[in-house]
Design an enzyme around this catalytic site. Structure first.
Site, PDB file in Angstrom:
ATOM      1  N   ALA A  72      27.905  -6.044 -10.519  1.00 41.43           N
ATOM      2  CA  ALA A  72      28.511  -4.599  -9.529  1.00 41.43           C
ATOM      3  C   ALA A  72      27.653  -3.748  -9.792  1.00 41.43           C
ATOM      4  CB  ALA A  72      29.246  -4.802  -9.019  1.00 41.43           C
ATOM      5  N   THR A  73      27.232  -3.338 -10.844  1.00 40.97           N
ATOM      6  CA  THR A  73      27.206  -1.942 -11.726  1.00 40.97           C
ATOM      7  C   THR A  73      25.182  -1.908 -10.499  1.00 40.97           C
ATOM      8  OG1 THR A  73      28.321  -1.212 -13.233  1.00 40.97           O
ATOM      9  CG2 THR A  73      26.027  -0.078 -12.752  1.00 40.97           C
ATOM     10  N   ASN A 151      40.346   0.131  -7.807  1.00 36.08           N
ATOM     11  CA  ASN A 151      40.335  -0.595  -9.408  1.00 36.08           C
ATOM     12  C   ASN A 151      41.582  -0.277  -9.549  1.00 36.08           C
ATOM     13  OD1 ASN A 151      38.549   1.341  -9.493  1.00 36.08           O
ATOM     14  ND2 ASN A 151      38.814   1.536 -11.042  1.00 36.08           N
ATOM     15  N   HIS A 201      32.284 -11.553 -13.126  1.00 35.84           N
ATOM     16  CA  HIS A 201      33.771 -11.661 -13.744  1.00 35.84           C
ATOM     17  C   HIS A 201      34.805 -10.737 -13.402  1.00 35.84           C
ATOM     18  CE1 HIS A 201      33.986  -7.325 -16.011  1.00 35.84           C
ATOM     19  NE2 HIS A 201      32.875  -7.627 -15.224  1.00 35.84           N
ATOM     20  N   THR A 237      13.608 -13.343 -14.281  1.00 39.00           N
ATOM     21  CA  THR A 237      14.325 -14.436 -14.337  1.00 39.00           C
ATOM     22  C   THR A 237      15.588 -14.334 -14.143  1.00 39.00           C
ATOM     23  OG1 THR A 237      12.233 -14.488 -15.758  1.00 39.00           O
ATOM     24  CG2 THR A 237      13.965 -16.370 -15.994  1.00 39.00           C
ATOM     25  N   CYS A 324      35.603   1.987 -17.309  1.00 37.04           N
ATOM     26  CA  CYS A 324      34.905   2.244 -17.298  1.00 37.04           C
ATOM     27  C   CYS A 324      35.470   3.486 -17.598  1.00 37.04           C
ATOM     28  CB  CYS A 324      34.255   2.197 -16.589  1.00 37.04           C
ATOM     29  SG  CYS A 324      33.166   0.658 -16.328  1.00 37.04           S
TER      30      CYS A 324
END
Length: 401
Positions: A72-73, A151, A201, A237, A324
């Site tokens: 997501a970052t 969050n 995740h 990729t 974080c």
């Protein structure tokens, strides 16, 4: 009692069905999805199937609106930097003071480059003022980026309304949906949201994979260049196994969505029990509008880190805020933004449940946590100093409401 994991806003357990879906793409289906030979075809099909599954959970109108990222970052940075590049004549951005660092630090970077960043404040319950927001919308604003759900507190913001308000001014709207996706129904096809980021995740998929939704017709500039992957919108990729896992996790999240009401019941039982058993504790955030799995509760006159260490010894995993920012001795920026007094903000603990959380685990926390608080307070000079005055009130009450 085995170890109890109540830190699901930080990361979630990998669902066994997700792992099962991934395994072929880590063994026999090892081809490059860009290859035209037979080894590439099953991998390419697996990725496109995952794109359909992600689009289904988000309620996207088109599978092509989904771009796979590493997390997501990355998706957040892509959305913000794409918007300012697509609208170079506009030099203002609107966000909130309680965003994840993945948003705030990108905005700070742009601020150093000359952009004006408007940071919406919140009230003591973590709510935004839409009238103030309306006053900031102008032809100079390139992007609004506001998280769908916080969050730390679980507070849900009215992003769909905010997106419509932004659209009237031709402003792009992005939402960090990390804590929202999979927790309540989302239908992006019927909204004015231009971009949404989320991470695998957080919904029982593996780490290292995420997605960015970009509504068809939205002006977009890629962050990673150098290849044709993702229709030229994200070079590199593809992480095929992770993407397939993300797709399966999205499909399972849709299946399990009805049980979110049961999760809210467990959360509310934990909340009620702690408020009853532990004096001078208070729930932070908007209790009327929050995600069904999140409880952030502040215990006055003690340190959250000490609570977590003692809980860990009892086999209970929780958090003092964002993963974080853990390790900081200061209260989180979210607690500070809500003007939570330091006596309470330092003692805030976040419990975040998942579909694997069971009743007996909640019962165990309600049994073990109150003695932990009592023990820590007995060692706290602040508690000893303030307890006589609190007792005169007739009951141990929160310092604020």
């Amino acid at each position: 009692m085995k170890a109890i994991y109540l830190d699901n806003n930080a990361t979630t357990r990998l669902d066994p069905m997700v792992l099962e879906a991934m395994m072929p793409f880590m063994t026999e289906n090892y081809g490059n999805p860009s290859s035209i030979h037979g080894f590439g075809e099953p991998v390419r099909k697996g990725i496109e199937r995952a794109r359909e599954q992600v689009a289904g959970l988000l309620g996207a109108a088109h599978d092509s609106e989904i771009i796979f990222t590493s997390c997501a970052t990355e998706a957040n940075s892509t959305a913000i930097l794409s918007a300012v590049e697509a609208l170079p004549e506009r030099k203002e951005i609107i966000t909130s003071v309680v965003e994840h660092p993945a948003i705030l630090e990108v905005c700070e970077h742009l601020e150093r480059r000359g952009y004006t960043i408007h940071r919406l404040p919140v009230d003591t319950h973590g709510r935004l003022d839409l009238d103030h927001y309306q006053s900031l919308l102008s032809d100079n604003v390139a992007l609004v980026s506001v998280m769908w759900a916080n969050n730390e507190t679980g507070t849900v913001f009215p992003v769909q309304t905010m997106a419509t308000m932004a659209k009237e001014k031709g402003i792009l709207f992005h939402t960090d949906g990390v804590q929202a996706v999979g927790k309540f129904p989302i239908n992006l096809a019927s909204s004015d949201i231009d971009m949404l980021s989320f991470s695998g995740h957080k919904i029982h998929a593996p780490k290292g994979v995420g997605a960015l939704y970009v509504k068809r017709g939205t002006r977009f500039r890629p962050l990673l260049r150098g290849g044709h992957q993702e229709r030229g919108r994200r070079a590199g990729t593809e992480n095929a196994a992770g993407i397939v896992g993300l797709g399966m996790a999205c499909e399972l999240a849709e299946v399990h969505m009805p049980m979110m009401s049961h999760l809210a019941e467990l959360r509310d039982e934990l909340q009620a029990g702690l408020l009853e058993k532990v004096p001078c504790s208070i729930v932070t955030g908007d209790v009327d509008s929050r995600t069904p799995n999140t409880l952030n509760i502040a215990f006055e006159f003690i340190e959250g880190e000490a609570i977590l260490l003692m809980l860990n010894q009892l086999g209970i995993a929780a958090s003092s805020g964002s993963a974080c920012t853990s390790g900081s001795l200061e209260p989180s920026h979210v607690m500070r933004a809500m003007s939570i007094p330091y006596t309470a903000a330092h003692g805030s603990v976040r419990f975040s449940l998942s579909r694997y959380t069971r009743q007996k685990e909640i019962d165990y926390v309600l049994e073990k946590l109150p003695p932990v608080i009592e023990r820590l307070r007995s060692l706290s000079p602040y508690w000893v100093q303030n307890k006589p005055d609190l007792e005169k009130m007739g009951e141990f009450a929160p310092a604020y409401a």
